[in-house]
Design a protein around this motif. Structure first.
Motif, short mmCIF file in Angstrom:
data_model
loop_
_atom_site.label_atom_id
_atom_site.label_comp_id
_atom_site.label_asym_id
_atom_site.label_seq_id
_atom_site.Cartn_x
_atom_site.Cartn_y
_atom_site.Cartn_z
N ILE A 86 0.68 -1.10 -0.03
CA ILE A 86 0.25 -0.13 -0.52
C ILE A 86 1.03 1.87 0.22
N GLY A 228 -2.52 -4.55 -1.74
CA GLY A 228 -1.99 -4.29 -0.95
C GLY A 228 -1.43 -2.86 -1.85
N VAL A 231 -4.95 -1.61 -3.79
CA VAL A 231 -5.46 -0.61 -2.29
C VAL A 231 -4.70 0.41 -2.52
N GLY A 235 -6.22 3.46 -4.37
CA GLY A 235 -6.54 4.79 -2.55
C GLY A 235 -6.36 5.65 -2.91
#
Length: 298
Positions: A86, A228, A231, A235
């Motif tokens: 992430i 991840g 994301v 994100g």
């Protein structure tokens, strides 16, 4: 057409390679074949040593025994890889947006396409040469000296420290006189990612699980890591949008801003550091010791 050549050569040479002796002996249960393969690879004569199979070690992935022995280990490898990706992919994919936000490279609207590509490539190459690549070589040099656990813990710790150091006083760093300091500390997060969890999260799952489940557990850990990355990629793209909807990129809703996004990445790194405590230290141990396959009945 020529792009298929490396894949074809890889396939050919892989088919010429013997299966690992551990897999042949422990999973395929063919100790004689494993001994022959090792003799061929090492070019020495090795005597076949038959051994009785321990039924206690013949447990599956979804068994209570696996959960008891390696459940926390699998949680540790999956969670740390997930959290790392992430943060790492967010930082990697959106370097240009961050550097534009602090004014290190001009806004895209002020450049033509070729000039923009050149500026971004120069900035990313500088980051790679000064932080990313040296970080990997530090891992190569020290991984068997200070160990995987220590490197991963240290990496997450310093990623957290430097991320918070640039996030909380973000308004200070975007001033023209302070941009170089921002870039230096931002580069250090990449250095400690590679001299840290970006190397060890790939290595440790290949060492701590039993031979018959090693590839499966490594694959689960890697797949969780790529989740991840998804994301992080999507994100951060939305989260880093300005809170003022008049300043967002076309087609994007207001986000929490670059500063708050960097703080969030720092928190993610800190949580990754905590989950590292679920991962054992493999340094100096054989694969059989780590997986419990070397246990002897008392």
């Amino acid at each position: 057409m020529f792009g298929a050549l490396p894949a074809a050569l890889t396939y050919y040479w892989r088919m010429k390679m013997p299966e690992t002796a551990r897999y042949t002996a422990l999973v395929a249960k063919n100790i004689k074949k494993a001994t022959q393969d090792m003799s061929k690879v090492l070019q020495v004569d090795i005597e076949v040593e038959e051994r009785a199979e321990d039924p206690k070690l013949n447990y599956g992935l979804f068994s209570k025994e696996f959960l008891r022995r390696h459940g926390l280990h699998l949680l540790g490898t999956t969670s740390t890889w997930f959290l790392l990706d992430i943060a790492f992919y967010s930082q990697n994919l959106f370097q240009k947006d961050i550097f534009s936000a602090i004014g290190w490279i001009p806004k895209a609207a002020t450049m033509n396409a070729i000039h923009e590509v050149f500026k971004i490539a120069k900035a990313q190459t500088l980051i790679a040469l000064c932080s990313t690549v040296p970080g990997y070589w530090f891992t190569v040099a020290f991984i068997d000296i200070i160990g995987r656990f220590a490197i991963q813990l240290m990496g997450f710790f310093f990623m957290t420290v430097f991320m918070f150091a640039i996030a909380f006083p973000y308004n200070h760093w975007i001033l023209p006189d302070n941009r170089i300091g921002f870039v230096i500390m931002y580069s250090l997060t990449f250095f400690f990612a590679n001299f840290g969890p970006n190397a060890t999260t790939f290595i440790v799952p290949a060492e701590i699980f039993p031979a018959r489940l090693r590839s499966t557990c490594h694959g689960i850990s890697a797949a969780t890591g790529k989740a991840g990355a998804i994301v992080g990629a999507f994100g951060f793209l939305y989260a880093a949008q300005p809170q003022d909807k008049t300043k967002t990129d076309a087609g994007y809703p207001p986000g929490i801003g670059v500063k708050n996004s960097l703080i969030m990445l720092g928190v993610i790194n800190f949580v990754g550091m905590l989950f590292t405590f679920l991962v054992p230290e493999p340094k100096g141990k054989s694969l059989e010791e780590l997986s419990g396959e070397a246990e002897v009945d008392k």
